[in-house]
Design an enzyme around this catalytic site. Sequence first.
Site, mmCIF file in Angstrom:
data_model
loop_
_atom_site.group_PDB
_atom_site.id
_atom_site.type_symbol
_atom_site.label_atom_id
_atom_site.label_comp_id
_atom_site.label_asym_id
_atom_site.label_seq_id
_atom_site.Cartn_x
_atom_site.Cartn_y
_atom_site.Cartn_z
ATOM 1 N N ASP A 93 1.055 3.002 8.248
ATOM 2 C CA ASP A 93 0.886 3.868 7.081
ATOM 3 C C ASP A 93 2.236 4.453 6.704
ATOM 4 O OD1 ASP A 93 -1.871 3.506 6.786
ATOM 5 O OD2 ASP A 93 -2.355 5.175 8.115
ATOM 6 N N ASP B 159 -4.850 0.396 1.785
ATOM 7 C CA ASP B 159 -5.805 1.488 1.599
ATOM 8 C C ASP B 159 -6.007 1.809 0.123
ATOM 9 O OD1 ASP B 159 -5.933 1.711 4.389
ATOM 10 O OD2 ASP B 159 -4.434 3.303 4.452
#
Length: 157
Positions: free
Chosen positions: A124, A142
């Site tokens: 991330d 995402d």
Amino acid sequence: MMKNSTNTLKISWLSLAFMIAIIDNVVKQVIMHNIILKETYQLTSFLNLFYCHNYGIAFSFLSDGNKWQHWLFIIITIIIIITLLVSMYYSNNVNNMIYISYTFIIGGALGNLFDRFYHGFVVDFIDFHIQKFHFATFNIADCFIFIGLIFFVLNEC
């Protein structure tokens, strides 16, 4: 003839899903090779690059480092991808929004699935914040999953 063109369109959507996964992973590789883990780079007053490892799922839920959830997340992701592929295959829907939603979700899921298999975690790096309130750090995969879910819900309304 109509069935053949429908299948060609579905293959095009699946190709886009693979492109999403590839782009996601290329960007993640760039982040991993150019940013130090847990280092922050401010891009704007509301957006940072913050490279971190997510061992859990959304919002780092169940990221306590145990191995059981790693395989659970992989199995769940594979089931979701297969379910969407089957739904896409059997769908005769002429509305492209459902195919966009399936494509975005599959592409994002493939991107994060690759991370789980290859790294053991999801990379991330997008840190959106408003002043001192930081939203959960996320990635391109995402974003596509989220947008795909929005399109799916809008299609069902």
